[in-house]
Design a protein around this motif. Structure first.
Motif, mmCIF file in Angstrom:
data_model
loop_
_atom_site.group_PDB
_atom_site.id
_atom_site.type_symbol
_atom_site.label_atom_id
_atom_site.label_comp_id
_atom_site.label_asym_id
_atom_site.label_seq_id
_atom_site.Cartn_x
_atom_site.Cartn_y
_atom_site.Cartn_z
ATOM 1 N N TYR A 1 8.919 -6.479 -1.875
ATOM 2 C CA TYR A 1 7.756 -6.336 -0.985
ATOM 3 C C TYR A 1 8.199 -5.657 0.310
ATOM 4 O O TYR A 1 8.219 -6.277 1.381
ATOM 5 N N MET B 1 6.945 -3.505 2.406
ATOM 6 C CA MET B 1 6.048 -3.425 3.553
ATOM 7 C C MET B 1 5.879 -4.783 4.217
ATOM 8 O O MET B 1 5.895 -4.898 5.448
ATOM 9 N N THR C 1 5.961 1.665 0.307
ATOM 10 C CA THR C 1 5.465 0.408 -0.233
ATOM 11 C C THR C 1 5.955 0.189 -1.659
ATOM 12 O O THR C 1 6.562 1.073 -2.271
ATOM 13 N N ARG C 2 5.646 -0.967 -2.208
ATOM 14 C CA ARG C 2 6.005 -1.284 -3.585
ATOM 15 C C ARG C 2 5.386 -0.267 -4.551
ATOM 16 O O ARG C 2 5.986 0.061 -5.580
ATOM 17 N N THR D 1 3.727 5.979 0.806
ATOM 18 C CA THR D 1 4.256 5.776 2.153
ATOM 19 C C THR D 1 3.110 5.526 3.116
ATOM 20 O O THR D 1 2.025 6.106 2.987
ATOM 21 N N LEU E 1 -1.024 -4.587 5.795
ATOM 22 C CA LEU E 1 0.345 -4.272 5.364
ATOM 23 C C LEU E 1 0.961 -5.443 4.604
ATOM 24 O O LEU E 1 1.724 -5.243 3.650
ATOM 25 N N CYS F 1 -0.741 -5.316 0.947
ATOM 26 C CA CYS F 1 -0.721 -4.170 0.034
ATOM 27 C C CYS F 1 0.306 -4.333 -1.087
ATOM 28 O O CYS F 1 0.006 -4.049 -2.263
ATOM 29 N N ASP F 2 1.515 -4.801 -0.786
ATOM 30 C CA ASP F 2 2.512 -4.996 -1.842
ATOM 31 C C ASP F 2 2.113 -6.125 -2.788
ATOM 32 O O ASP F 2 2.376 -6.064 -3.997
ATOM 33 N N THR G 1 -0.462 -4.792 -5.168
ATOM 34 C CA THR G 1 0.194 -3.938 -6.168
ATOM 35 C C THR G 1 0.812 -4.773 -7.267
ATOM 36 O O THR G 1 0.636 -4.501 -8.464
ATOM 37 N N ASN H 1 -2.136 3.182 8.514
ATOM 38 C CA ASN H 1 -2.718 1.845 8.384
ATOM 39 C C ASN H 1 -3.914 1.632 9.287
ATOM 40 O O ASN H 1 -4.532 0.561 9.255
ATOM 41 N N PHE I 1 -4.430 0.138 -3.038
ATOM 42 C CA PHE I 1 -3.350 -0.559 -3.750
ATOM 43 C C PHE I 1 -3.874 -1.406 -4.908
ATOM 44 O O PHE I 1 -3.123 -2.185 -5.493
#
Length: 476
Positions: A199, A201, A307-308, A312, A324, A327-328, A331, A406, A425
């Protein structure tokens, strides 16, 4: 730390001397006279009882208070309303009480509302005395859904109300692990280099704090759920305190920032109800537990992070950290191909400007899903309001050096652009809904004491039942 047990409930077998509260839709003079006699009705109304929703009056008897009356407000067919019952625990004299309500009122709602009104929080070590709430007499095998929902509300409120020095990322993660594993979930806590790899981010957001970030990943399967049972994935923002980072908040803006983990608290509360009711589904829960602080290691405006997902992100503002954090997690959640993906976050002040503190903003990429949640909120007196994922606003988050920024380049529609960022995401074809919540009661009202709150909990749970064609097992 807080009142975590439902001490406001007592088994009916132990409360044979319980007095009765009469809950009435029509609490006018004729109804009162029919119940208590003309003299007692005149006494009640002479003391100012007007029969407004949530209003409570005590009825005298030879030995003091003999009974009570609760005004429910006008009956609205098809709509459940547990909130008026929240006025009772603090307004009634101490002791045991039973509720006599119309047949159209589910006892689950009585239990839930009563418990919500009885809730109280005090920081550990506090010596201030608090009046014990009146207790509700509960018949055997009645109100089980109400109990599960009340336990979930207490869990969420306790976490949001906890002082930030007592609830950092590690403490939030451990509390989540305890709550989830107690109901049979397999829980993993991820930290350090493993977290940074999985993760990146989220790790970047937490880099400025000495209290290291944690990610909670939990998996659970109902006892009646087979390998092909629907998969529900829950994702929550757990920012235990948000200074804003280098784009620092003003002092007034930080006063309630201990509640910035309210999305994680809501998703944890929702998971509790699902597991306590043993729904025949598969469940995954992901909570990003982190602190947005300031130090030499903190993220900076104009940083670019991969990010995952491989995309970018340019950090346009360090105070837009919640998206932020999520988002990971979104995903990863999509990698399991869930049948339904829900996330919750105290994400934007823009949602509060638009809708105020009581209406969480709902975003979804699926109209049927959104309508199911809105309808459930209406039927459970737990409303949300849908805002659009207006795709043209996505251009406002362009970056000249990264795939996306972001933050928006324009000072409009902040809740919409934040949701659009999250949607990037979410894998195409995944049914997804995002709840932008306030997670707080600014002032005390019946069933809703000042402090942390779990708005949309009832709505989301009921919507899940409808979407997956399930029953909640409640016969009361």
């Amino acid at each position: 730390m807080a009142q975590s047990a439902l001490k406001c409930l007592t088994p009916a077998a132990r409360s044979r001397k319980a007095r009765t509260v009469h809950a009435l839709h029509d609490a006018g003079s004729d109804a009162l006279a029919a119940l208590f006699g003309a003299g007692a009705a005149a006494f009640v109304q002479g003391n100012g009882f007007a029969g407004k929703r949530g209003e409570v009056a005590l009825v005298p008897g030879p030995e003091g208070v003999a009974a009570a009356v609760l005004a429910l407000g006008p009956e609205r067919p098809g709509r459940r309303d547990p909130l008026p019952f929240g006025a009772l625990p603090q307004r009634l004299p101490e002791g045991d009480w039973r509720v006599a309500a119309p047949e159209t009122v589910a006892f689950d709602d009585v239990v839930l509302g009563w418990c919500m009104g009885a809730y109280g929080f005090a920081a550990e070590g506090t010596q201030r005395a608090r009046r014990a709430p009146a207790r509700l007499s509960v018949p055997a095998r009645k109100g089980e859904l109400g109990v599960a929902l009340a336990e979930a509300v207490y869990l969420g409120r306790d976490l949001v109300n906890a002082p930030p020095n007592a609830l950092g990322p590690e403490e939030l993660a451990k509390a989540a692990r305890g709550a989830l594993s107690a109901l049979g979930a397999q829980v993993t806590l991820i930290k350090g280099t493993a977290l940074a790899r999985a993760y990146p981010m989220l790790a970047h957001v937490g880099a400025g704090s000495e209290r290291g970030a944690r990610v909670v990943v939990a998996r659970w399967q109902g006892s009646r759920a087979g390998a092909g049972a629907p998969l529900l994935s829950l994702v929550g923002k757990g920012v235990c305190f948000d200074t804003g980072g280098y784009d620092i908040k003003p002092a007034a803006g930080m006063l309630k920032m201990k509640k910035d983990m309210g999305g994680a608290a809501l998703m944890l509360a929702l998971a509790h109800v699902i597991m306590a009711r043993d729904l025949p589904i598969r469940l995954e829960v992901r909570l990003g537990c982190v602190e947005n602080s300031i130090s030499g290691a903190a993220m900076r405006p104009s940083d670019v992070v991969r990010t995952r997902s491989g995309r970018t992100v340019e950090i346009g503002n360090t105070d837009a950290e919640g998206r932020l954090v999520l988002c990971d997690l979104l995903t990863e959640a999509c990698e399991a191909r869930p049948d339904l993906l829900l996330d919750a976050a105290t994400l934007t002040g823009a949602a509060r400007v638009a809708l105020g503190p009581d209406l969480p903003a709902l975003f979804s990429n699926d109209d049927a899903l959104a309508q199911a949640i809105l309808s459930a909120g209406d039927s459970w007196s737990d409303p949300l309001w849908r805002l659009p994922l207006h795709q043209e606003y996505g251009d406002w988050m362009r970056s000249t050096i990264a795939d996306v920024s972001n933050v928006s380049s324009r000072p409009f529609a902040g809740a919409v652009t934040a949701a659009l960022f999250l949607e990037i995401f979410v894998t195409a074809g995944t049914r997804w809904a995002h709840v932008d919540t306030y997670a707080w009661n600014d002032n005390a009202r019946f069933a809703r004491p000042e402090g942390g709150e779990t708005p949309s909990l009832r709505a989301l749970f009921d919507a899940i039942l409808k979407i997956f064609h399930l029953t909640n097992g409640s016969g009361s």
